[in-house]
Design a protein around this motif. Structure first.
Motif, PDB file in Angstrom:
ATOM      1  N   LEU A 251       0.836  -1.192   0.000  1.00 29.19           N
ATOM      2  CA  LEU A 251       0.000   0.000   0.000  1.00 29.19           C
ATOM      3  C   LEU A 251       0.877   1.250   0.000  1.00 29.19           C
ATOM      4  O   LEU A 251       2.057   1.192   0.351  1.00 29.19           O
ATOM      5  CB  LEU A 251      -0.902   0.031   1.246  1.00 29.19           C
ATOM      6  N   LEU A 252       0.285   2.369  -0.360  1.00 27.48           N
ATOM      7  CA  LEU A 252       0.988   3.640  -0.223  1.00 27.48           C
ATOM      8  C   LEU A 252       1.006   4.066   1.238  1.00 27.48           C
ATOM      9  O   LEU A 252       0.098   3.744   2.007  1.00 27.48           O
ATOM     10  CB  LEU A 252       0.304   4.723  -1.062  1.00 27.48           C
ATOM     11  N   GLU A 253       2.038   4.798   1.603  1.00 25.70           N
ATOM     12  CA  GLU A 253       2.152   5.292   2.968  1.00 25.70           C
ATOM     13  C   GLU A 253       1.030   6.289   3.253  1.00 25.70           C
ATOM     14  O   GLU A 253       0.639   7.081   2.383  1.00 25.70           O
ATOM     15  CB  GLU A 253       3.511   5.965   3.165  1.00 25.70           C
ATOM     16  N   ALA A 254       0.531   6.266   4.481  1.00 29.71           N
ATOM     17  CA  ALA A 254      -0.527   7.209   4.883  1.00 29.71           C
ATOM     18  C   ALA A 254      -0.013   8.645   4.801  1.00 29.71           C
ATOM     19  O   ALA A 254       1.188   8.895   4.924  1.00 29.71           O
ATOM     20  CB  ALA A 254      -0.976   6.901   6.308  1.00 29.71           C
ATOM     21  N   PRO A 255      -0.902   9.618   4.602  1.00 25.91           N
ATOM     22  CA  PRO A 255      -0.475  11.022   4.594  1.00 25.91           C
ATOM     23  C   PRO A 255       0.197  11.403   5.904  1.00 25.91           C
ATOM     24  O   PRO A 255      -0.122  10.867   6.962  1.00 25.91           O
ATOM     25  CB  PRO A 255      -1.805  11.784   4.415  1.00 25.91           C
ATOM     26  N   SER A 256       1.145  12.328   5.808  1.00 15.14           N
ATOM     27  CA  SER A 256       1.857  12.822   6.991  1.00 15.14           C
ATOM     28  C   SER A 256       1.504  14.282   7.231  1.00 15.14           C
ATOM     29  O   SER A 256       1.249  15.047   6.287  1.00 15.14           O
ATOM     30  CB  SER A 256       3.373  12.689   6.791  1.00 15.14           C
ATOM     31  N   PHE A 257       1.508  14.684   8.497  1.00 15.98           N
ATOM     32  CA  PHE A 257       1.183  16.052   8.870  1.00 15.98           C
ATOM     33  C   PHE A 257       2.195  16.560   9.901  1.00 15.98           C
ATOM     34  O   PHE A 257       2.669  15.802  10.740  1.00 15.98           O
ATOM     35  CB  PHE A 257      -0.232  16.138   9.462  1.00 15.98           C
ATOM     36  N   GLY A 258       2.521  17.834   9.821  1.00 14.69           N
ATOM     37  CA  GLY A 258       3.444  18.445  10.781  1.00 14.69           C
ATOM     38  C   GLY A 258       2.788  19.604  11.500  1.00 14.69           C
ATOM     39  O   GLY A 258       1.570  19.659  11.663  1.00 14.69           O
ATOM     40  N   LYS A 259       3.602  20.545  11.946  1.00 13.65           N
ATOM     41  CA  LYS A 259       3.098  21.729  12.639  1.00 13.65           C
ATOM     42  C   LYS A 259       3.028  22.889  11.665  1.00 13.65           C
ATOM     43  O   LYS A 259       3.745  22.906  10.667  1.00 13.65           O
ATOM     44  CB  LYS A 259       4.028  22.069  13.802  1.00 13.65           C
ATOM     45  N   PRO A 260       2.188  23.890  11.914  1.00 14.21           N
ATOM     46  CA  PRO A 260       1.224  23.995  13.014  1.00 14.21           C
ATOM     47  C   PRO A 260      -0.011  23.126  12.763  1.00 14.21           C
ATOM     48  O   PRO A 260      -0.210  22.645  11.651  1.00 14.21           O
ATOM     49  CB  PRO A 260       0.846  25.466  12.994  1.00 14.21           C
ATOM     50  N   LYS A 261      -0.836  22.972  13.791  1.00 18.92           N
ATOM     51  CA  LYS A 261      -2.027  22.129  13.631  1.00 18.92           C
ATOM     52  C   LYS A 261      -3.048  22.770  12.695  1.00 18.92           C
ATOM     53  O   LYS A 261      -3.898  22.079  12.139  1.00 18.92           O
ATOM     54  CB  LYS A 261      -2.663  21.823  14.987  1.00 18.92           C
ATOM     55  N   LYS A 262      -2.967  24.090  12.533  1.00 21.22           N
ATOM     56  CA  LYS A 262      -3.822  24.774  11.573  1.00 21.22           C
ATOM     57  C   LYS A 262      -2.988  25.780  10.796  1.00 21.22           C
ATOM     58  O   LYS A 262      -2.262  26.584  11.392  1.00 21.22           O
ATOM     59  CB  LYS A 262      -4.981  25.499  12.267  1.00 21.22           C
ATOM     60  N   TYR A 263      -3.053  25.694   9.482  1.00 17.77           N
ATOM     61  CA  TYR A 263      -2.364  26.659   8.630  1.00 17.77           C
ATOM     62  C   TYR A 263      -3.375  27.230   7.651  1.00 17.77           C
ATOM     63  O   TYR A 263      -4.003  26.498   6.892  1.00 17.77           O
ATOM     64  CB  TYR A 263      -1.210  26.010   7.871  1.00 17.77           C
ATOM     65  N   GLU A 264      -3.549  28.568   7.743  1.00 19.88           N
ATOM     66  CA  GLU A 264      -4.622  29.239   7.015  1.00 19.88           C
ATOM     67  C   GLU A 264      -5.936  28.545   7.378  1.00 19.88           C
ATOM     68  O   GLU A 264      -6.296  28.479   8.540  1.00 19.88           O
ATOM     69  CB  GLU A 264      -4.323  29.263   5.510  1.00 19.88           C
ATOM     70  N   ASP A 265      -6.646  27.996   6.402  1.00 19.88           N
ATOM     71  CA  ASP A 265      -7.917  27.331   6.730  1.00 19.88           C
ATOM     72  C   ASP A 265      -7.792  25.809   6.752  1.00 19.88           C
ATOM     73  O   ASP A 265      -8.802  25.100   6.766  1.00 19.88           O
ATOM     74  CB  ASP A 265      -8.994  27.724   5.702  1.00 19.88           C
ATOM     75  N   TYR A 266      -6.575  25.306   6.804  1.00 27.36           N
ATOM     76  CA  TYR A 266      -6.350  23.872   6.665  1.00 27.36           C
ATOM     77  C   TYR A 266      -5.846  23.282   7.977  1.00 27.36           C
ATOM     78  O   TYR A 266      -4.829  23.720   8.524  1.00 27.36           O
ATOM     79  CB  TYR A 266      -5.356  23.602   5.534  1.00 27.36           C
ATOM     80  N   GLU A 267      -6.556  22.278   8.469  1.00 23.92           N
ATOM     81  CA  GLU A 267      -6.242  21.695   9.767  1.00 23.92           C
ATOM     82  C   GLU A 267      -5.796  20.239   9.644  1.00 23.92           C
ATOM     83  O   GLU A 267      -6.158  19.537   8.699  1.00 23.92           O
ATOM     84  CB  GLU A 267      -7.463  21.759  10.695  1.00 23.92           C
ATOM     85  N   ILE A 268      -5.023  19.801  10.642  1.00 23.87           N
ATOM     86  CA  ILE A 268      -4.659  18.392  10.770  1.00 23.87           C
ATOM     87  C   ILE A 268      -5.890  17.619  11.239  1.00 23.87           C
ATOM     88  O   ILE A 268      -6.686  18.136  12.043  1.00 23.87           O
ATOM     89  CB  ILE A 268      -3.535  18.248  11.831  1.00 23.87           C
ATOM     90  N   PRO A 269      -6.101  16.387  10.775  1.00 24.04           N
ATOM     91  CA  PRO A 269      -7.190  15.572  11.327  1.00 24.04           C
ATOM     92  C   PRO A 269      -7.097  15.520  12.853  1.00 24.04           C
ATOM     93  O   PRO A 269      -6.021  15.270  13.413  1.00 24.04           O
ATOM     94  CB  PRO A 269      -6.955  14.194  10.707  1.00 24.04           C
ATOM     95  N   SER A 270      -8.175  15.770  13.517  1.00 27.54           N
ATOM     96  CA  SER A 270      -8.166  15.950  14.969  1.00 27.54           C
ATOM     97  C   SER A 270      -7.628  14.734  15.724  1.00 27.54           C
ATOM     98  O   SER A 270      -7.030  14.862  16.794  1.00 27.54           O
ATOM     99  CB  SER A 270      -9.572  16.287  15.467  1.00 27.54           C
ATOM    100  N   GLU A 271      -7.827  13.521  15.174  1.00 30.37           N
ATOM    101  CA  GLU A 271      -7.393  12.302  15.869  1.00 30.37           C
ATOM    102  C   GLU A 271      -5.880  12.277  16.085  1.00 30.37           C
ATOM    103  O   GLU A 271      -5.388  11.694  17.056  1.00 30.37           O
ATOM    104  CB  GLU A 271      -7.831  11.070  15.075  1.00 30.37           C
TER     105      GLU A 271
END
Length: 230
Positions: free
Chosen positions: A174-194
């Protein structure tokens, strides 16, 4: 691990090892790279390595003598050297191949040029033939570098954090799951809360679900091969 590049153009390859992870691996003597130029093995006064194709055809071909001699020399020096030809007819190079080949002691990449290499060279010396995609390049140097990089990062000690190998794309088909860094919110885009709640079991479950969905969207061919009921 030793990598030997048989190429007419060492300068297309050598700079790749002057920075970052592979340079550190060279400095630490985890990997070693060597170069052999077929032109140094020619027996004609003009040091030619190419000739016309038998039976006609557009373009010149790397002919037998220099390549036979350089590859025989390598095998005499190291009978266990594993010789790889990057060619369009080769099987697709995959992560499983990179991991398997990382256990070898010495890999030799033979880079073709012009219209390719006399088939007799490949038949006599080729241990494996690989393709990195269904397209044609001007030479074998780029595919050789691609494979060398993929193999090297699976060698113990090359990556600082070996755990990073465990979650990479293609490890489980499978492909690797998406990755997220900081900040938790950038402009109007947020990291999945989980990802922010610290429950690693739920994060792992979510990552697996995202990995499946990502594979289904971007690589339906892989998704179908996994036969996932989703």
């Amino acid at each position: 691990m030793t990598f030997t590049f048989v190429t007419l153009f060492e300068n297309l390859i050598a700079p790749y090892f002057e920075d970052s992870i592979l340079k550190r691996s060279l400095d630490a003597k985890i990997i070693e790279i060597n170069f052999e130029n077929p032109r140094d093995y020619t027996r004609n006064k003009h040091h030619k390595v190419d000739d016309y194709q038998a039976g006609g055809g557009a373009g010149l071909l790397m002919f037998t003598q220099p390549l036979f001699d350089v590859l025989r020399h390598i095998k005499q020096q190291d009978p266990q050297a594993h010789i790889v030809f990057p060619v369009p007819a080769g099987k697709p190079f995959k992560q499983i191949d990179a991991k398997r080949l990382s256990k070898k002691e010495h890999i030799v990449f033979v880079s073709g040029r012009y219209e390719g290499i006399d088939e007799r060279v490949i038949e006599v010396f080729g241990d494996e033939l690989f393709s990195i995609g269904d397209y044609v390049l001007t030479g074998g140097e780029l595919p050789s570098l691609v494979m060398c990089d993929a193999i090297s990062r699976n060698i113990e000690g090359v990556l600082g954090n070996v755990d990073s190998l465990m979650e990479e794309s293609f490890e489980e088909g499978l492909l690797e799951a998406p990755s997220f860094g900081k900040p938790k919110k950038y402009e109007d885009y947020e990291i999945p809360s989980e990802f922010l709640k610290g429950n690693h079991a739920k994060i792992s479950t979510l990552k697996n679900e995202m990995s499946i969905l990502k594979t289904q969207y971007f690589r339906p061919d892989l998704f179908c091969r996994k036969n996932i009921k989703h």
